[in-house]
Write a protein that holds these residues in place. Structure first.
Motif, PDB file in Angstrom:
ATOM      1  N   THR A  75       0.840  -1.204   0.000  1.00 41.94           N
ATOM      2  CA  THR A  75       0.000   0.000   0.000  1.00 41.94           C
ATOM      3  C   THR A  75       0.873   1.252   0.000  1.00 41.94           C
ATOM      4  O   THR A  75       0.624   2.190  -0.768  1.00 41.94           O
ATOM      5  N   ARG A  76       1.901   1.280   0.842  1.00 40.99           N
ATOM      6  CA  ARG A  76       2.823   2.430   0.874  1.00 40.99           C
ATOM      7  C   ARG A  76       3.522   2.616  -0.472  1.00 40.99           C
ATOM      8  O   ARG A  76       3.666   3.737  -0.964  1.00 40.99           O
ATOM      9  N   MET A  77       3.964   1.517  -1.056  1.00 43.09           N
ATOM     10  CA  MET A  77       4.660   1.604  -2.341  1.00 43.09           C
ATOM     11  C   MET A  77       3.712   2.095  -3.436  1.00 43.09           C
ATOM     12  O   MET A  77       4.085   2.941  -4.250  1.00 43.09           O
ATOM     13  N   ARG A  78       2.499   1.584  -3.459  1.00 46.64           N
ATOM     14  CA  ARG A  78       1.517   1.997  -4.471  1.00 46.64           C
ATOM     15  C   ARG A  78       1.220   3.486  -4.344  1.00 46.64           C
ATOM     16  O   ARG A  78       1.131   4.195  -5.342  1.00 46.64           O
ATOM     17  N   LYS A  79       1.083   3.979  -3.105  1.00 45.02           N
ATOM     18  CA  LYS A  79       0.839   5.416  -2.904  1.00 45.02           C
ATOM     19  C   LYS A  79       1.987   6.239  -3.471  1.00 45.02           C
ATOM     20  O   LYS A  79       1.769   7.264  -4.111  1.00 45.02           O
ATOM     21  N   PHE A  80       3.215   5.799  -3.228  1.00 42.18           N
ATOM     22  CA  PHE A  80       4.369   6.511  -3.777  1.00 42.18           C
ATOM     23  C   PHE A  80       4.342   6.484  -5.302  1.00 42.18           C
ATOM     24  O   PHE A  80       4.516   7.514  -5.959  1.00 42.18           O
ATOM     25  N   LEU A  81       4.142   5.324  -5.882  1.00 39.61           N
ATOM     26  CA  LEU A  81       4.167   5.192  -7.339  1.00 39.61           C
ATOM     27  C   LEU A  81       3.092   6.044  -8.007  1.00 39.61           C
ATOM     28  O   LEU A  81       3.311   6.590  -9.093  1.00 39.61           O
ATOM     29  N   ASP A  82       1.942   6.175  -7.353  1.00 34.01           N
ATOM     30  CA  ASP A  82       0.820   6.917  -7.930  1.00 34.01           C
ATOM     31  C   ASP A  82       0.847   8.414  -7.642  1.00 34.01           C
ATOM     32  O   ASP A  82       0.078   9.165  -8.229  1.00 34.01           O
ATOM     33  N   ASP A  83       1.712   8.857  -6.750  1.00 27.35           N
ATOM     34  CA  ASP A  83       1.755  10.265  -6.338  1.00 27.35           C
ATOM     35  C   ASP A  83       2.781  11.024  -7.180  1.00 27.35           C
ATOM     36  O   ASP A  83       3.989  10.861  -7.001  1.00 27.35           O
ATOM     37  N   ASP A  84       2.292  11.855  -8.083  1.00 30.09           N
ATOM     38  CA  ASP A  84       3.182  12.609  -8.971  1.00 30.09           C
ATOM     39  C   ASP A  84       4.041  13.635  -8.236  1.00 30.09           C
ATOM     40  O   ASP A  84       5.038  14.105  -8.782  1.00 30.09           O
ATOM     41  N   THR A  85       3.667  13.994  -7.014  1.00 28.41           N
ATOM     42  CA  THR A  85       4.429  15.005  -6.285  1.00 28.41           C
ATOM     43  C   THR A  85       5.600  14.412  -5.509  1.00 28.41           C
ATOM     44  O   THR A  85       6.518  15.136  -5.141  1.00 28.41           O
ATOM     45  N   ARG A  86       5.565  13.121  -5.253  1.00 27.79           N
ATOM     46  CA  ARG A  86       6.664  12.467  -4.523  1.00 27.79           C
ATOM     47  C   ARG A  86       7.656  11.896  -5.524  1.00 27.79           C
ATOM     48  O   ARG A  86       7.293  11.098  -6.380  1.00 27.79           O
ATOM     49  N   LEU A  87       8.900  12.299  -5.389  1.00 28.52           N
ATOM     50  CA  LEU A  87       9.911  11.895  -6.354  1.00 28.52           C
ATOM     51  C   LEU A  87      10.864  10.833  -5.833  1.00 28.52           C
ATOM     52  O   LEU A  87      11.636  10.267  -6.599  1.00 28.52           O
TER      53      LEU A  87
END
Length: 186
Positions: free
Chosen positions: A78-90
Motif C-alpha cells: 500500500t505504501r509503495m503503491r501510494k508513492f508510485l501513484d503520487d506525482d508530487t513524490r519523487l
C-alpha cells in the motif's frame, strides 16, 4: 540496450548513458519503466543479480514484486503503491522482506527515485541494500558508493532533459529504522 521486446519506439527512449551508469554500479540497481505494462524491470546490474541470486534474463521483463514473499506484504504494498501513484513524490525508501531465488529471505532497504521527462511516464531507479546482516560501516560504504554513482547518473539525465531527484540517503534515519525492524515484521 534499448531494443528487444521491452523497447517501445513510441515512448521517449531512456537517456543514452543511463543503462551504462546502472550496469557499472557496485550497488544493486534496477530501472523499471512505467510506460510499459506492469512496470517491468528493463535494466538490472550484476550487483542486483548477486544479491538476489536471479540471473538477469530471469528478471528482465518482470515486476520486482517477484522478489516479495507471498504473505505479509499488504502494508508495504500500500505504501509503495501510494508513492508510485503520487506525482508530487519523487523519492521514497522502504524496508521490506524479499526472497532470493533459492527461497532464503533477506531484508531489503529499497530506495526508489522517479526519473521524469515531459510527456513520458516515469522511469524508476531502484537501489537495494541487504540489511539482514550488514554493519553500520557497510551501510555507510553503500551510501557513499550510491551517492557517487547517482552523481554520474544525474549528469547524464539532466543533459538530456530528464528530471531526477537523487536518493540522498538519510543514514541516521535508515539506521534507526533498521535497528527496530525484524525479518518477520512487515
Amino acid at each position: 540496450m534499448q531494443d528487444g521486446p521491452l523497447y517501445n519506439p513510441n515512448v521517449q527512449p531512456r537517456p543514452k548513458d543511463l543503462d551504462a551508469c546502472v550496469m557499472q554500479s557496485a550497488v544493486p540497481m534496477v530501472i523499471a519503466d512505467a510506460a510499459l505494462n506492469d512496470m517491468p524491470l528493463v535494466v538490472i546490474n550484476d550487483a542486483f543479480c548477486d544479491m538476489t541470486g536471479h540471473a538477469r534474463e530471469d528478471m528482465i521483463g518482470q515486476n520486482c514484486r517477484i522478489l516479495q514473499p507471498p504473505q505479509g506484504m499488504d502494508t508495504i504494498r500500500t505504501r509503495m503503491r501510494k508513492f508510485l501513484d503520487d506525482d508530487t513524490r519523487l523519492q521514497a525508501d522502504f524496508i521490506l522482506p524479499n526472497c532470493r531465488k533459492d527461497g532464503s529471505r533477506f531484508l531489503n532497504l529499497l530506495y526508489l527515485s522517479k526519473l521524469t521527462f515531459p510527456g513520458r511516464s516515469p522511469l524508476f531507479l531502484g537501489s537495494q541494500f541487504d540489511i539482514t546482516t550488514q554493519t553500520t560501516a557497510q551501510l555507510a560504504h553503500f551510501s557513499e558508493t550510491l551517492q557517487e554513482d547517482v552523481a554520474k547518473m544525474n549528469s547524464a539525465l539532466t543533459a538530456e532533459g530528464w528530471s531526477f531527484v537523487p536518493p540522498f540517503i538519510a543514514l541516521d534515519q535508515s539506521l534507526a529504522r533498521i535497528a527496530h525492524y525484524e525479518l518477520t515484521d512487515g
